[in-house]
Design an enzyme around this catalytic site. Structure first.
Site, PDB file in Angstrom:
ATOM      1  N   LYS A 166       0.831  -1.217   0.000  1.00  0.00           N
ATOM      2  CA  LYS A 166       0.000   0.000   0.000  1.00  0.00           C
ATOM      3  C   LYS A 166       0.865   1.266   0.000  1.00  0.00           C
ATOM      4  CE  LYS A 166      -2.169  -1.182   3.807  1.00  0.00           C
ATOM      5  NZ  LYS A 166      -1.496  -2.469   4.046  1.00  0.00           N
TER       6      LYS A 166
ATOM      7  N   ARG B 227      -9.936   0.226   9.054  1.00  0.00           N
ATOM      8  CA  ARG B 227      -9.239  -1.026   9.363  1.00  0.00           C
ATOM      9  C   ARG B 227     -10.204  -2.057   9.955  1.00  0.00           C
ATOM     10  NH1 ARG B 227      -3.638   0.176   8.793  1.00  0.00           N
ATOM     11  NH2 ARG B 227      -2.383  -1.371   9.828  1.00  0.00           N
TER      12      ARG B 227
ATOM     13  N   ARG C  91      11.362  -4.828   5.119  1.00  0.00           N
ATOM     14  CA  ARG C  91      11.041  -3.433   4.761  1.00  0.00           C
ATOM     15  C   ARG C  91      12.015  -2.460   5.427  1.00  0.00           C
ATOM     16  NH1 ARG C  91       5.014  -1.765   5.298  1.00  0.00           N
ATOM     17  NH2 ARG C  91       5.191  -2.910   7.247  1.00  0.00           N
TER      18      ARG C  91
ATOM     19  N   ARG D  66      11.070  -0.451  10.854  1.00  0.00           N
ATOM     20  CA  ARG D  66       9.997  -0.161  11.807  1.00  0.00           C
ATOM     21  C   ARG D  66      10.052  -1.123  12.990  1.00  0.00           C
ATOM     22  NH1 ARG D  66       4.477   0.374   8.397  1.00  0.00           N
ATOM     23  NH2 ARG D  66       3.698  -0.759  10.203  1.00  0.00           N
TER      24      ARG D  66
ATOM     25  N   ARG E 282      -0.128  -8.901  13.333  1.00  0.00           N
ATOM     26  CA  ARG E 282      -0.823  -7.908  12.508  1.00  0.00           C
ATOM     27  C   ARG E 282      -1.582  -8.581  11.358  1.00  0.00           C
ATOM     28  NH1 ARG E 282       4.235  -4.686  11.312  1.00  0.00           N
ATOM     29  NH2 ARG E 282       3.034  -3.719   9.643  1.00  0.00           N
TER      30      ARG E 282
HETATM   31  P1  ADP Z   1       2.099  -1.836   3.242  1.00  0.00           P
HETATM   32  O1  ADP Z   1       2.091  -0.324   3.211  1.00  0.00           O
HETATM   33  O2  ADP Z   1       0.902  -2.428   2.539  1.00  0.00           O
HETATM   34  O3  ADP Z   1       2.287  -2.410   4.612  1.00  0.00           O
HETATM   35  P2  ADP Z   1       4.662  -1.559   1.828  1.00  0.00           P
HETATM   36  O4  ADP Z   1       4.323  -0.733   0.633  1.00  0.00           O
HETATM   37  O5  ADP Z   1       5.384  -0.890   2.930  1.00  0.00           O
HETATM   38  O6  ADP Z   1       3.331  -2.325   2.384  1.00  0.00           O
HETATM   39  O7  ADP Z   1       5.476  -2.822   1.307  1.00  0.00           O
HETATM   40  C1  ADP Z   1       5.958  -3.820   2.207  1.00  0.00           C
HETATM   41  C2  ADP Z   1       7.323  -4.294   1.733  1.00  0.00           C
HETATM   42  O8  ADP Z   1       7.176  -5.041   0.524  1.00  0.00           O
HETATM   43  C3  ADP Z   1       8.287  -3.160   1.440  1.00  0.00           C
HETATM   44  O9  ADP Z   1       9.586  -3.549   1.870  1.00  0.00           O
HETATM   45  C4  ADP Z   1       8.220  -3.005  -0.097  1.00  0.00           C
HETATM   46  O10 ADP Z   1       9.449  -2.538  -0.628  1.00  0.00           O
HETATM   47  C5  ADP Z   1       7.931  -4.427  -0.540  1.00  0.00           C
HETATM   48  N1  ADP Z   1       7.068  -4.490  -1.725  1.00  0.00           N
HETATM   49  C6  ADP Z   1       6.023  -3.658  -2.027  1.00  0.00           C
HETATM   50  N2  ADP Z   1       5.461  -4.029  -3.200  1.00  0.00           N
HETATM   51  C7  ADP Z   1       6.148  -5.124  -3.631  1.00  0.00           C
HETATM   52  C8  ADP Z   1       6.043  -5.975  -4.798  1.00  0.00           C
HETATM   53  N3  ADP Z   1       5.105  -5.778  -5.719  1.00  0.00           N
HETATM   54  N4  ADP Z   1       6.916  -7.005  -4.889  1.00  0.00           N
HETATM   55  C9  ADP Z   1       7.855  -7.216  -3.937  1.00  0.00           C
HETATM   56  N5  ADP Z   1       8.014  -6.464  -2.839  1.00  0.00           N
HETATM   57  C10 ADP Z   1       7.171  -5.429  -2.679  1.00  0.00           C
HETATM   58  P1  AMP Z   2       0.490   0.610   9.101  1.00  0.00           P
HETATM   59  O1  AMP Z   2       1.484   1.721   9.027  1.00  0.00           O
HETATM   60  O2  AMP Z   2      -0.733   0.858   8.259  1.00  0.00           O
HETATM   61  O3  AMP Z   2       1.106  -0.746   8.856  1.00  0.00           O
HETATM   62  O4  AMP Z   2      -0.050   0.599  10.611  1.00  0.00           O
HETATM   63  C1  AMP Z   2       0.830   0.349  11.693  1.00  0.00           C
HETATM   64  C2  AMP Z   2       0.028   0.186  12.968  1.00  0.00           C
HETATM   65  O5  AMP Z   2      -0.673   1.408  13.260  1.00  0.00           O
HETATM   66  C3  AMP Z   2      -1.062  -0.901  12.953  1.00  0.00           C
HETATM   67  O6  AMP Z   2      -0.554  -2.186  13.243  1.00  0.00           O
HETATM   68  C4  AMP Z   2      -2.005  -0.382  14.036  1.00  0.00           C
HETATM   69  O7  AMP Z   2      -1.497  -0.662  15.341  1.00  0.00           O
HETATM   70  C5  AMP Z   2      -1.934   1.132  13.846  1.00  0.00           C
HETATM   71  N1  AMP Z   2      -2.989   1.600  12.901  1.00  0.00           N
HETATM   72  C6  AMP Z   2      -2.800   2.163  11.684  1.00  0.00           C
HETATM   73  N2  AMP Z   2      -3.979   2.484  11.118  1.00  0.00           N
HETATM   74  C7  AMP Z   2      -4.939   2.118  12.002  1.00  0.00           C
HETATM   75  C8  AMP Z   2      -6.368   2.174  11.998  1.00  0.00           C
HETATM   76  N3  AMP Z   2      -7.063   2.653  10.946  1.00  0.00           N
HETATM   77  N4  AMP Z   2      -7.015   1.706  13.090  1.00  0.00           N
HETATM   78  C9  AMP Z   2      -6.347   1.217  14.146  1.00  0.00           C
HETATM   79  N5  AMP Z   2      -5.010   1.117  14.208  1.00  0.00           N
HETATM   80  C10 AMP Z   2      -4.310   1.559  13.145  1.00  0.00           C
END
Ligand code: ADP
Ligand code: AMP
Length: 216
Positions: free
Chosen positions: A13, A88, A127, A160, A171
């Site tokens: 995302k 969420r 990541r 993170r 998660r």
């Molecule tokens: P989210 O925001 O949904 O938690 P991220 O965009 O942070 O996910 O992506 C999670 C990890 O996967 C990051 O390290 C990113 O670089 C990697 N990633 C994202 N899209 C792809 C893809 N299409 N193929 C492989 N790795 C990916």
């Molecule tokens: P994310 O950055 O989207 O992976 O979110 C990291 C963490 O933030 C999650 O595991 C939750 O603990 C908290 N969080 C983010 N968005 C929400 C939401 N809409 N509702 C509740 N918790 C959230």
């Protein structure tokens, strides 16, 4: 254009959000980013949110919903916005619906990025994020040109605190129990686009752009 990015942790995302805001020029509202900023600044909200985030749990709705509705009310969101990581759970989605109805705003699309559960842990644990500009990398799947250094701004990359195998697994479970039902919720509203997230980052982006079509 008003859109929601839906998908499990590690689906891509944040990665896709960067391309989308660049192409469509809209504010990117990530609740996770807002909470992490508050944690860094040691605000009251940050202290409360951290307790839940460290355990991989959702931050309670009463701390989350108002945050988003007031952000959407800001002038830069007047012509559109992208929500990433919100809603969420179904309760958050219903609160959002009520707010949007009251303010006469219509959601255009919910982009649901689908990725198999078994590859999510590897994605999230590898990541890395830029401390300065927030760009997202992966040690194996999307590495920076120089290890530990952001390609975009030269900033330092970090991992993170909740990207450990244990917390990511929690998660993912929370996603399956609480967030996944939103795919049906928005399918019923007729505004969901399911996107295969197990393709190259560029191909996923292409599919998202095709799904968004000529919406403005
Ligand atoms: P989210 O925001 O949904 O938690 P991220 O965009 O942070 O996910 O992506 C999670 C990890 O996967 C990051 O390290 C990113 O670089 C990697 N990633 C994202 N899209 C792809 C893809 N299409 N193929 C492989 N790795 C990916
Ligand atoms: P994310 O950055 O989207 O992976 O979110 C990291 C963490 O933030 C999650 O595991 C939750 O603990 C908290 N969080 C983010 N968005 C929400 C939401 N809409 N509702 C509740 N918790 C959230």
């Amino acid at each position: 254009m008003r859109i929601i990015l839906l998908g499990p942790p590690g689906a891509g995302k944040g990665t896709q959000a960067a391309g989308i805001v660049n192409k469509y020029n809209m504010p990117h509202i990530s609740t996770g980013d807002i909470f992490r900023k508050n944690i860094k600044e040691e605000t009251e909200l940050g202290k409360k949110a951290k307790e839940y985030m460290d355990k991989g749990l959702l931050v309670p709705d009463e701390l989350t919903v108002g945050l988003v509705t007031s952000r959407i009310s800001e002038p830069d969101c007047a012509n559109g916005f992208m929500l990433d990581g919100f809603p969420r759970n179904v309760s958050q989605a219903k609160h959002l619906d009520v707010f949007l109805k009251e303010t006469n705003i219509k959601l255009d699309n919910v982009i649901n990025i689908e990725v198999d559960k078994n590859i999510l842990v590897e994605r999230a644990v590898g990541r890395r994020i830029c401390k300065s500009c927030g760009a997202t990398y992966h040690v194996e799947f999307n590495p920076p040109k120089t290890e530990g250094v952001c390609n975009v701004c030269g900033g330092e990359l970090y991992q993170r605190q909740d990207d450990t195998e244990e917390t990511v697994s929690k998660r993912i479970q929370v996603y399956l129990d609480e967030t996944k039902p939103l795919a049906d919720y928005y399918a019923n509203e007729g505004i969901i686009s399911n996107i295969n997230g197990q393709q190259s980052i560029d191909k996923v982006f292409e599919d998202i752009v095709n799904a968004l079509g000529s919406e403005k």
